[in-house]
Write a protein that holds these residues in place. Structure first.
Motif, mmCIF file in Angstrom:
data_model
loop_
_atom_site.group_PDB
_atom_site.id
_atom_site.type_symbol
_atom_site.label_atom_id
_atom_site.label_comp_id
_atom_site.label_asym_id
_atom_site.label_seq_id
_atom_site.Cartn_x
_atom_site.Cartn_y
_atom_site.Cartn_z
ATOM 1 N N LYS A 1 4.446 -3.582 4.035
ATOM 2 C CA LYS A 1 3.565 -3.944 2.911
ATOM 3 C C LYS A 1 4.036 -5.246 2.265
ATOM 4 O O LYS A 1 3.226 -6.101 1.885
ATOM 5 N N SER A 2 5.356 -5.379 2.128
ATOM 6 C CA SER A 2 5.909 -6.601 1.546
ATOM 7 C C SER A 2 5.504 -7.819 2.374
ATOM 8 O O SER A 2 5.051 -8.833 1.828
ATOM 9 N N TYR B 1 7.660 -4.446 -3.198
ATOM 10 C CA TYR B 1 7.681 -3.614 -1.988
ATOM 11 C C TYR B 1 8.961 -3.852 -1.176
ATOM 12 O O TYR B 1 9.492 -2.910 -0.563
ATOM 13 N N ASN C 1 7.630 1.244 6.095
ATOM 14 C CA ASN C 1 6.274 1.070 5.540
ATOM 15 C C ASN C 1 6.284 0.110 4.351
ATOM 16 O O ASN C 1 5.385 -0.732 4.212
ATOM 17 N N TYR C 2 7.292 0.240 3.489
ATOM 18 C CA TYR C 2 7.392 -0.660 2.335
ATOM 19 C C TYR C 2 7.627 -2.100 2.786
ATOM 20 O O TYR C 2 7.012 -3.035 2.258
#
Length: 415
Positions: A289-290, A267, A285-286
């Motif tokens: 998530k990461s 991510y 957003n990524y």
């Protein structure tokens, strides 16, 4: 073989040829015994062995060799819990071993064990011990020594030394009789080291070689590692579709094995690709998530993602979010030794405050050679360009031209 053992234990005990041979035989005769160049009398051998405190008798080493190879394969397969338990069994057996080749093989696999557990002090002590016997290593021992030295140098971020060790290993690896999985791990390490040096073509070559074997051996967590390297290479040459393909492949494997570490890496890299495509909300957003996958990881593992997330907030003018994230990290960074995040976060702080002062200029002048030494050419280019823009705004065109040139040359190192 007895000559090899005498030479090995003489070095272990720190004795010279003169000290060991005194009162037993001549120095030249002992030298010939050690090199298997002389037919030695049983009486001389017994006296030399007694002085060294070892037995002159040969031993059957098949059992311990089988155990060492099994231990090594546990580490190749990254089964470190099993490897730790099995190491205790090996320690009970290794004390009765007198064969220097077997003892050196144990020390080499122990070095791998220490490095995989990030026991750097223990690794460095063992490396110094191994260097004493390096000249006596056969090809198998030479291969593993150079292979594991690459792991050590990568940890120390000395990537050119790492690559030199790998080339030493590559010159003899076909003579060692590696199984397919070990070959694939070797190819992967080649790809990883070239990736640290931003060398796109060899990364693709070795990562694809490793990937073919890992897929064939159903070692899909290792396949995911290869896909990540291929994604980074494609992102560096702006081939974003290919980068996303490889990251999604890696993510599929990572999620299937519930590998939270690799999910966090995937991510993070998907966020980087989205940022390069100017898809800033998607990148944010990524990155979030990461960080969710990295929640139980050490803080150092999160800093890179937090830095990239802060940059994205600045890009879309979410200044408050950027300041909050920066404030969370800046005190800890300022009180730590200077590393890449020290420069990243301090430069962001100046940009957020819109303070392009002499201190900002000096910081960039420190950061650029730091990243040059690390061979992180992306950031050499980025910060050189930033400094060039700074000089341009001050009408210092000569200095501006100099740093634009450094930025362009840095990008030429990504190939």
């Amino acid at each position: 073989m007895v000559g090899q053992r005498i030479r090995y234990y003489r070095k272990v005990k720190g004795l010279t040829l003169e000290e060991l041979s005194q009162g037993i035989c001549s120095v030249s005769y002992l030298s010939k015994i050690e090199k298997a160049g002389a037919k030695s009398s049983d009486e001389v051998i017994i006296q030399l062995c007694e002085r060294l405190g070892i037995s002159p008798e040969e031993a059957d080493n098949k059992e311990i060799l089988d155990m060492l190879n099994e231990w090594n394969m546990m580490m190749v397969n990254r089964k470190m819990d099993e490897a730790t338990k099995f190491h205790s069994e090996i320690q009970r057996k290794i004390n009765s071993v007198i064969d220097p080749e077997v003892l050196s093989l144990y020390d080499l696999f122990l070095l791998r064990f220490y490095l995989m557990n990030e026991q750097i002090n223990e690794s460095e002590e063992l490396i110094e011990k191994l260097k004493k016997f390096q000249d006596d290593f056969n090809n198998k021992l030479k291969f593993y020594f150079n292979f594991f030295m690459c792991l050590y140098y990568n940890f120390k971020k000395e990537y050119k030394k790492s690559l030199a060790s790998l080339h030493e290993a590559k010159a003899i690896y076909k003579e060692v009789g590696l199984n397919e999985l070990e070959k694939a791990v070797f190819y992967y390490l080649m790809a990883l080291t070239y990736s640290y040096l931003s060398r796109i073509s060899p990364v693709n070559n070795y990562a694809n070689k490793a990937l073919i074997i890992f897929d064939k051996e159903y070692s899909y967590s290792r396949s995911a590692d290869c896909h990540i390297l291929l994604a980074i290479s494609n992102r560096r040459i702006s081939n974003y579709d290919a980068a996303e393909y490889h990251l999604n492949q890696a993510l599929k494997y990572s999620e299937s094995f519930n590998d939270t570490f690799l999910c966090g890496v995937c991510y993070n890299n998907l966020g980087y690709v989205a940022s390069c495509k100017k898809e800033h909300e998607k990148a944010i957003n990524y990155y979030k998530k990461s960080l969710a996958f990295k929640i139980d990881q050490p803080d150092i593992n999160k800093l890179g993602t937090k830095f990239l997330l802060t940059k994205e907030y600045i890009e879309i003018n979410k200044i408050e979010e950027a300041k909050n994230l920066l404030d969370e990290e800046i005190n800890g960074i300022l009180n730590s030794p200077k590393n890449e995040f020290y420069y990243h976060f301090l430069i962001l702080k100046y940009k957020l405050q819109n303070k392009f002062t002499k201190k900002f200029e000096q910081l960039l002048k420190e950061a650029i050679p730091f990243f040059e030494k690390q061979h992180i050419w992306d950031y050499v280019a980025m910060y050189s360009e930033l400094l060039a823009d700074y000089y341009y705004e001050l009408s210092q065109y000569k200095s501006s031209s100099k740093y634009y040139r450094i930025a362009n040359n840095a990008r030429k190192n990504i190939y």
